[in-house]
Write a protein that holds these residues in place. Structure first.
Motif, PDB file in Angstrom:
ATOM      1  N   LEU A 190       0.825  -1.209   0.000  1.00  0.00           N
ATOM      2  CA  LEU A 190       0.000   0.000   0.000  1.00  0.00           C
ATOM      3  C   LEU A 190       0.858   1.256   0.000  1.00  0.00           C
ATOM      4  O   LEU A 190       0.581   2.222  -0.729  1.00  0.00           O
ATOM      5  CB  LEU A 190      -0.929  -0.002   1.218  1.00  0.00           C
ATOM      6  N   LEU A 191       1.900   1.255   0.806  1.00  0.00           N
ATOM      7  CA  LEU A 191       2.768   2.435   0.899  1.00  0.00           C
ATOM      8  C   LEU A 191       3.508   2.705  -0.402  1.00  0.00           C
ATOM      9  O   LEU A 191       3.631   3.862  -0.836  1.00  0.00           O
ATOM     10  CB  LEU A 191       3.778   2.244   2.035  1.00  0.00           C
ATOM     11  N   HIS A 192       4.000   1.652  -1.028  1.00  0.00           N
ATOM     12  CA  HIS A 192       4.851   1.832  -2.199  1.00  0.00           C
ATOM     13  C   HIS A 192       4.089   2.373  -3.407  1.00  0.00           C
ATOM     14  O   HIS A 192       4.714   2.862  -4.359  1.00  0.00           O
ATOM     15  CB  HIS A 192       5.546   0.522  -2.546  1.00  0.00           C
ATOM     16  N   LYS A 193       2.764   2.311  -3.373  1.00  0.00           N
ATOM     17  CA  LYS A 193       1.988   2.937  -4.447  1.00  0.00           C
ATOM     18  C   LYS A 193       2.130   4.457  -4.396  1.00  0.00           C
ATOM     19  O   LYS A 193       2.057   5.125  -5.428  1.00  0.00           O
ATOM     20  CB  LYS A 193       0.514   2.548  -4.318  1.00  0.00           C
ATOM     21  N   GLU A 194       2.324   5.004  -3.211  1.00  0.00           N
ATOM     22  CA  GLU A 194       2.457   6.455  -3.042  1.00  0.00           C
ATOM     23  C   GLU A 194       3.877   6.860  -2.659  1.00  0.00           C
ATOM     24  O   GLU A 194       4.324   7.953  -2.987  1.00  0.00           O
ATOM     25  CB  GLU A 194       1.476   6.945  -1.942  1.00  0.00           C
ATOM     26  N   TYR A 195       4.569   5.980  -1.933  1.00  0.00           N
ATOM     27  CA  TYR A 195       5.920   6.288  -1.450  1.00  0.00           C
ATOM     28  C   TYR A 195       6.832   5.104  -1.807  1.00  0.00           C
ATOM     29  O   TYR A 195       7.123   4.253  -0.958  1.00  0.00           O
ATOM     30  CB  TYR A 195       5.914   6.499   0.070  1.00  0.00           C
ATOM     31  N   PRO A 196       7.287   5.018  -3.044  1.00  0.00           N
ATOM     32  CA  PRO A 196       8.019   3.818  -3.502  1.00  0.00           C
ATOM     33  C   PRO A 196       9.332   3.558  -2.783  1.00  0.00           C
ATOM     34  O   PRO A 196       9.823   2.425  -2.783  1.00  0.00           O
ATOM     35  CB  PRO A 196       8.245   4.098  -4.993  1.00  0.00           C
ATOM     36  N   ASP A 197       9.915   4.568  -2.149  1.00  0.00           N
ATOM     37  CA  ASP A 197      11.234   4.383  -1.525  1.00  0.00           C
ATOM     38  C   ASP A 197      11.153   4.122  -0.022  1.00  0.00           C
ATOM     39  O   ASP A 197      12.184   3.942   0.629  1.00  0.00           O
ATOM     40  CB  ASP A 197      12.108   5.627  -1.766  1.00  0.00           C
ATOM     41  N   LEU A 198       9.964   4.113   0.522  1.00  0.00           N
ATOM     42  CA  LEU A 198       9.840   3.914   1.970  1.00  0.00           C
ATOM     43  C   LEU A 198      10.242   2.504   2.368  1.00  0.00           C
ATOM     44  O   LEU A 198       9.908   1.523   1.693  1.00  0.00           O
ATOM     45  CB  LEU A 198       8.404   4.163   2.428  1.00  0.00           C
ATOM     46  N   VAL A 199      10.949   2.399   3.481  1.00  0.00           N
ATOM     47  CA  VAL A 199      11.336   1.114   4.058  1.00  0.00           C
ATOM     48  C   VAL A 199      10.591   0.957   5.379  1.00  0.00           C
ATOM     49  O   VAL A 199      10.617   1.856   6.225  1.00  0.00           O
ATOM     50  CB  VAL A 199      12.850   1.045   4.303  1.00  0.00           C
ATOM     51  N   VAL A 200       9.918  -0.172   5.549  1.00  0.00           N
ATOM     52  CA  VAL A 200       9.170  -0.421   6.779  1.00  0.00           C
ATOM     53  C   VAL A 200       9.989  -1.346   7.673  1.00  0.00           C
ATOM     54  O   VAL A 200      10.100  -2.538   7.406  1.00  0.00           O
ATOM     55  CB  VAL A 200       7.793  -1.054   6.486  1.00  0.00           C
ATOM     56  N   PRO A 201      10.586  -0.814   8.723  1.00  0.00           N
ATOM     57  CA  PRO A 201      11.367  -1.665   9.631  1.00  0.00           C
ATOM     58  C   PRO A 201      10.440  -2.538  10.478  1.00  0.00           C
ATOM     59  O   PRO A 201       9.226  -2.292  10.537  1.00  0.00           O
ATOM     60  CB  PRO A 201      12.119  -0.648  10.500  1.00  0.00           C
ATOM     61  N   PRO A 202      10.973  -3.547  11.143  1.00  0.00           N
ATOM     62  CA  PRO A 202      10.123  -4.453  11.941  1.00  0.00           C
ATOM     63  C   PRO A 202       9.741  -3.844  13.286  1.00  0.00           C
ATOM     64  O   PRO A 202      10.223  -4.273  14.339  1.00  0.00           O
ATOM     65  CB  PRO A 202      11.032  -5.680  12.116  1.00  0.00           C
ATOM     66  N   PHE A 203       8.849  -2.846  13.249  1.00  0.00           N
ATOM     67  CA  PHE A 203       8.546  -2.133  14.486  1.00  0.00           C
ATOM     68  C   PHE A 203       7.439  -2.784  15.313  1.00  0.00           C
ATOM     69  O   PHE A 203       7.233  -2.417  16.469  1.00  0.00           O
ATOM     70  CB  PHE A 203       8.181  -0.667  14.191  1.00  0.00           C
ATOM     71  N   LEU A 204       6.699  -3.730  14.735  1.00  0.00           N
ATOM     72  CA  LEU A 204       5.653  -4.429  15.496  1.00  0.00           C
ATOM     73  C   LEU A 204       6.152  -5.821  15.867  1.00  0.00           C
ATOM     74  O   LEU A 204       6.539  -6.609  15.008  1.00  0.00           O
ATOM     75  CB  LEU A 204       4.367  -4.540  14.673  1.00  0.00           C
ATOM     76  N   ARG A 205       6.132  -6.102  17.162  1.00  0.00           N
ATOM     77  CA  ARG A 205       6.568  -7.414  17.646  1.00  0.00           C
ATOM     78  C   ARG A 205       5.559  -7.956  18.652  1.00  0.00           C
ATOM     79  O   ARG A 205       4.729  -7.215  19.171  1.00  0.00           O
ATOM     80  CB  ARG A 205       7.952  -7.333  18.294  1.00  0.00           C
ATOM     81  N   VAL A 206       5.685  -9.236  18.927  1.00  0.00           N
ATOM     82  CA  VAL A 206       4.834  -9.892  19.920  1.00  0.00           C
ATOM     83  C   VAL A 206       5.692 -10.289  21.108  1.00  0.00           C
ATOM     84  O   VAL A 206       6.761 -10.889  20.945  1.00  0.00           O
ATOM     85  CB  VAL A 206       4.144 -11.133  19.327  1.00  0.00           C
ATOM     86  N   GLY A 207       5.230  -9.928  22.302  1.00  0.00           N
ATOM     87  CA  GLY A 207       5.912 -10.307  23.536  1.00  0.00           C
ATOM     88  C   GLY A 207       5.023 -11.210  24.358  1.00  0.00           C
ATOM     89  O   GLY A 207       3.914 -11.569  23.961  1.00  0.00           O
ATOM     90  N   SER A 208       5.507 -11.584  25.528  1.00  0.00           N
ATOM     91  CA  SER A 208       4.745 -12.510  26.351  1.00  0.00           C
ATOM     92  C   SER A 208       5.110 -12.357  27.819  1.00  0.00           C
ATOM     93  O   SER A 208       6.259 -12.065  28.163  1.00  0.00           O
ATOM     94  CB  SER A 208       4.998 -13.947  25.903  1.00  0.00           C
ATOM     95  N   TRP A 209       4.105 -12.549  28.670  1.00  0.00           N
ATOM     96  CA  TRP A 209       4.334 -12.694  30.114  1.00  0.00           C
ATOM     97  C   TRP A 209       4.239 -14.167  30.522  1.00  0.00           C
ATOM     98  O   TRP A 209       4.455 -14.505  31.685  1.00  0.00           O
ATOM     99  CB  TRP A 209       3.266 -11.921  30.889  1.00  0.00           C
TER     100      TRP A 209
END
Length: 897
Positions: free
Chosen positions: A182-201
């Motif tokens: 979706l982003l690259h249709k408007e912003y072809p050079d954007l890089v999406v780093p792995p900012f969403l992660r799953v943690g656990s208690w």
């Protein structure tokens, strides 16, 4: 009608009652599955319609938001680079649904998906589809909804791994792929780093749970490592099978060739086993060699259980075995994967490089060698007690450290932190409790060395009240050679929420803690407790104090140049901070999110949010959309309604309402001496303790007071009776009093609702929870189960009056004639559900009365039943029937706690 239902229920024999209860419970499991799948069907239809606008909270809508506000790619890239979002799974005992039922619901979802393409099925396939559906429903009916054995920590660990292994592993990279597309249709050079992660208690949350300790932490990480390495090796095997490019028809980069040569030299026997043909297929060879190396990681023995704080067996083991050809960490594996990807792209091969290989890279970035990073949590009093004992045993002090004033405690801790000696030397005779604390920190050091620093993400201190609570954890870290583990204070009571910024101010200006923060990159996590603050002060005061605390924390962060990540300890029910997550994030104070967010995902919400692949993606995109939208600097936003700052008079109004609601809530819950009796008799709180829904005890201590009761069973019991009291009590009286003083104030509150996301979200959640309540059913609980008729009528009348005040005031502010008129889909869903929950409620009331008359709950195993008297067997059967109603009502109302 009520009397007729009560008559039928009262005259039902126990076998009939159990069958009817089970029928309604199975019905709700089927309805819940159908509702969840309809969310998938609705989204699919939405995406297929070329005329439709993007769904609210979707990634598509987020990109449209960027376009409308003309946000440039540089601003977005800067934001993405600083973002960090953690969804933290917990094992709190709110999940009343067994895993066996969850997996069957997932199977039904798959069959519903097939039915949407029935026009493509042959007659034989349609008949087979019907047989499959009948089989699953039959198995659902024959599966016991009540756990006969209380889950152990290992069971909870396996349940957490189920969501990781079956759903999250595949859903998370799919989410990233969709966002990038979706982003690259408007912003072809954007890089999406792995900012969403799953943690656990799960396996690390020791607060108040005697069954969780260092061994369970090790068990969780060892098991998670096994599962994630199996996934990686399976993918590498498939890539090796797929990548048959010949060196005669493709090229490899010099860097990849050099890496391939090194691997072959290090693994001559395996290279010979691969055969000469593989040498002519460099990509196949590289993936095969990576598969072999990961096999050595998987073959490495697990971290030994039963570690002692006085020894370090892991270090000895590593010295003996070494790493060999195994990858030393996930970063080394990632480097190999990127090397192959760069070579494929240089050769013009994009299908694999940007397809399955990119997916694997995302998975390794997100899950490392630990799958889900674990948090460790412990109560602050445990640390204070351990410090006190160590001081006495070592002869440094004879008095009790715990009884000293805060200033003196801080001085002692300063001396300990600056002392180069190690106080916790081997040979000290310590209590099991203090030894456990030391073992925990030693284990944390060892697993971070083995799995990487992110494997144990942070150390949370429950009931943090002062600077010494942070310095105590810093002291234990220093003793075990840990200097960069994030120390996270958890502020849970209303008073602590009000004081949290003062406490952190003293920490940020303290030289020793400043030095520790430097090692942590000047980043501080702060956890805010929604559940306990709501139980302590009521829903309105809790919500307002949480809002103000976040606003003050944002200011504190800017003043000291320290990045603060707020960790939201939310539950499933509204009384524990639950509700639609996208709206909740947008309702936070301006600049308080700032690209960094941690949220607990608890109990029954795991199966609801993450039990199905597409639903998991939807929930994760809602979090991303809310966090990103909330974090875009205001100067880059054209739309004026985004990030609205509350007006001064709005703040004054909320403070006035909060104070009034707090007083009303405390007067009933804590100041009325008879209320505890009403609560214990009118709700199934005691019986809930017999429902095997989690390893954690319902109370922190053996005390009977409401203060000692955990927020989870507190909410759970009120949801069962349909009072839903913690989610709304005190609000109506406060609003009515405010409006009666000046009728013109209604227009002010209506304006606040329309223009302020905080109040809009609060009142919309209030509408939902008021709609789920049913005072007529609730009062039957009070009438039949509370022994003192005068007490029953008095408190029931007070609750009824407050409920009516709340409904009137909320409807007047929001608009419409009835609750949820502005949300007709939700209104209709609740309207349709409630009548089907009613029979279960009536059965629960009658069965509770019978069970209590016989002496209360009793469970018997098969052998004990043979020796039991008729009355004991009756009690055991009644206990089972009551537990069935608890499960059924939980499935019916959805938000259990």
């Amino acid at each position: 009608m009520e009397q007729e239902i009560l008559r039928i229920v009262s005259e039902s024999d126990l076998d009939t009652a159990i069958d009817v209860i089970r029928a309604f419970t199975v019905y709700f499991h089927l309805v819940n599955t159908a509702e969840q799948y309809h969310r998938i069907r609705r989204r699919r239809a939405h995406e297929l319609d070329p005329q439709s606008t993007p769904q609210r909270g979707s990634l598509e809508a987020l990109v449209e938001f960027f376009k409308r506000n003309q946000i440039d790619g540089e601003t977005l890239q800067k934001l993405f680079n600083q973002m960090s979002i953690d969804l933290v799974f917990t094992a709190h005992p709110t999940e009343a649904t067994r895993r066996s039922l969850i997996t069957k619901s997932r199977r039904i979802t798959e069959l519903l998906n097939k039915s949407d393409h029935a026009d493509l099925m042959t007659q034989r396939e349609r008949e087979q589809w019907q047989r499959d559906l009948d089989t699953v429903i039959d198995l659902l009916w024959r599966t016991d909804a009540v756990r006969q054995v209380r889950p152990q920590p290992l069971d909870e660990i396996k349940m957490g791994i189920y969501y990781l292994d079956e759903i999250i592993y595949y859903a998370l990279p799919d989410l990233y792929a969709e966002f990038e597309e979706l982003l690259h249709k408007e912003y072809p050079d954007l890089v999406v780093p792995p900012f969403l992660r799953v943690g656990s208690w799960i396996g690390g949350d020791q607060d108040g749970n005697p069954f969780i300790h260092a061994d369970t932490l090790l068990t969780a990480l060892n098991q998670q490592r096994n599962y994630i390495l199996i996934h990686y090796r399976r993918t590498l095997f498939e890539l090796a099978r797929e990548c048959s490019q010949s060196i005669d028809h493709s090229t490899v980069t010099p860097e990849l060739q050099a890496s391939l040569d090194r691997d072959m030299a290090a693994m001559p026997e395996y290279t010979e086993e691969l055969g000469p043909q593989t040498a002519l297929e460099p990509y196949r060879a590289k993936f095969s060699l990576m598969w072999k190396r990961l096999g050595e990681n998987r073959a490495m023995p697990p971290i030994p259980q039963q570690l002692s704080w006085s020894s370090s067996p892991l270090a000895d083991q590593q010295e003996e075995t070494g790493q060999g050809i195994a990858y030393k960490d996930a970063e080394e594996l990632l480097a190999d994967l990127r090397l192959v990807q760069d070579s494929l792209l240089a050769d013009g091969e994009t299908t694999i490089a940007q397809g399955p290989l990119q997916t694997l890279i995302r998975q390794v970035e997100s899950f490392g060698f630990y799958f889900a990073a674990l948090d460790v949590r412990q109560h602050s009093e445990r640390h204070s007690s351990a410090v006190s004992e160590l001081l006495q045993v070592t002869g440094l002090r004879k008095d009790d450290y715990k009884t000293l004033p805060e200033q003196e405690r801080v001085q002692i801790l300063e001396n300990l932190l600056q002392d180069p000696r190690i106080l916790t030397r081997p040979g000290l005779k310590l209590s099991p409790e203090t030894s456990q604390i030391l073992t925990n920190f030693q284990t944390i050091r060892q697993v971070r060395e083995t799995f990487g620093k992110r494997a144990v993400n942070c150390y949370i201190t429950s009931m943090s009240h002062s600077l010494s609570d942070l310095l105590e954890v810093q002291f234990f870290c220093k003793e075990m050679g840990i200097y960069d583990l994030p120390i996270v204070p958890l502020f849970e009571t209303i008073d602590d929420l009000r004081r949290c910024t003062d406490i952190l101010e003293t920490a940020f200006t303290h030289p020793l803690y400043q030095e520790y923060l430097k090692n942590c990159g000047y980043e501080q996590q702060v956890m805010l407790g929604y559940s306990d603050s709501s139980k302590d002060g009521g829903i309105l005061t809790s919500s307002w104090e949480l809002y103000q605390a976040q606003s003050r924390l944002a200011t504190l962060s800017q003043r000291h140049g320290i990045t603060i990540t707020i960790f939201h300890g939310r539950g499933g029910a509204i009384g524990r901070g639950g509700g639609p997550i996208y709206q909740a994030i947008l309702a936070q104070p301006p600049v308080s999110v700032n690209g960094r967010l941690r949220i607990t995902e608890q109990g029954e919400m795991l199966s609801f949010k993450y039990g199905i692949h597409d639903i998991a993606i939807r929930n994760m995109e809602l979090v991303i959309a809310g966090a990103v939208q909330s974090s875009i600097p205001i100067e880059h936003i054209v739309e004026s309604q985004v990030h609205p700052k509350p007006k001064t008079d709005w703040v004054a109004t909320m403070t006035r309402l909060s104070n009034s609601a707090h007083s009303r809530y405390r007067k009933l819950i804590y100041e009325d001496p008879a209320f505890l009796t009403f609560f214990e008799q009118a709700t199934p709180i005691k019986e809930i303790g017999w429902l095997n829904i989690g390893s954690r005890p319902a109370r922190r201590t053996v005390g009977r007071a409401i203060e000692e009761l955990r927020a989870i069973p507190w909410i759970f019991s009120w949801m069962q009776t349909r009072y839903v009291l913690p989610s709304w009590y005190g609000v109506g009286g406060a609003l009515e009093e405010y409006l009666q003083e000046d009728p013109d104030r209604l227009a002010q509150l209506q304006q606040m609702y329309k223009q302020w996301p905080f109040l809009q979200t609060f009142l919309d959640n209030l509408q939902m929870t008021l709609s789920k309540a049913d005072m007529s059913i609730a009062h039957v609980y009070a009438h039949f189960l509370v022994e003192d008729r005068g007490l029953s009528e008095r408190i029931a009348r007070e609750i009824q009056s407050e409920y009516e005040r709340t409904c009137r005031a909320v409807t007047a502010i929001v608009g419409g004639r009835n609750l949820l008129d502005n949300s007709p889909t939700l209104q209709e869903s609740i309207r349709r559900r409630n009548p089907y929950v009613d029979p279960l409620s009536y059965f629960q009331i009658i069965l509770l009365k019978r069970l209590r008359a016989l002496g209360g709950p009793l469970t018997l195993d098969a052998e004990a039943q043979k020796q039991a008297s008729a009355e004991e067997n009756e009690r055991a059967r009644l206990t089972y029937a009551v537990l069935l109603t608890i499960n059924g009502i939980a499935a019916g109302v959805r938000n259990t706690g």
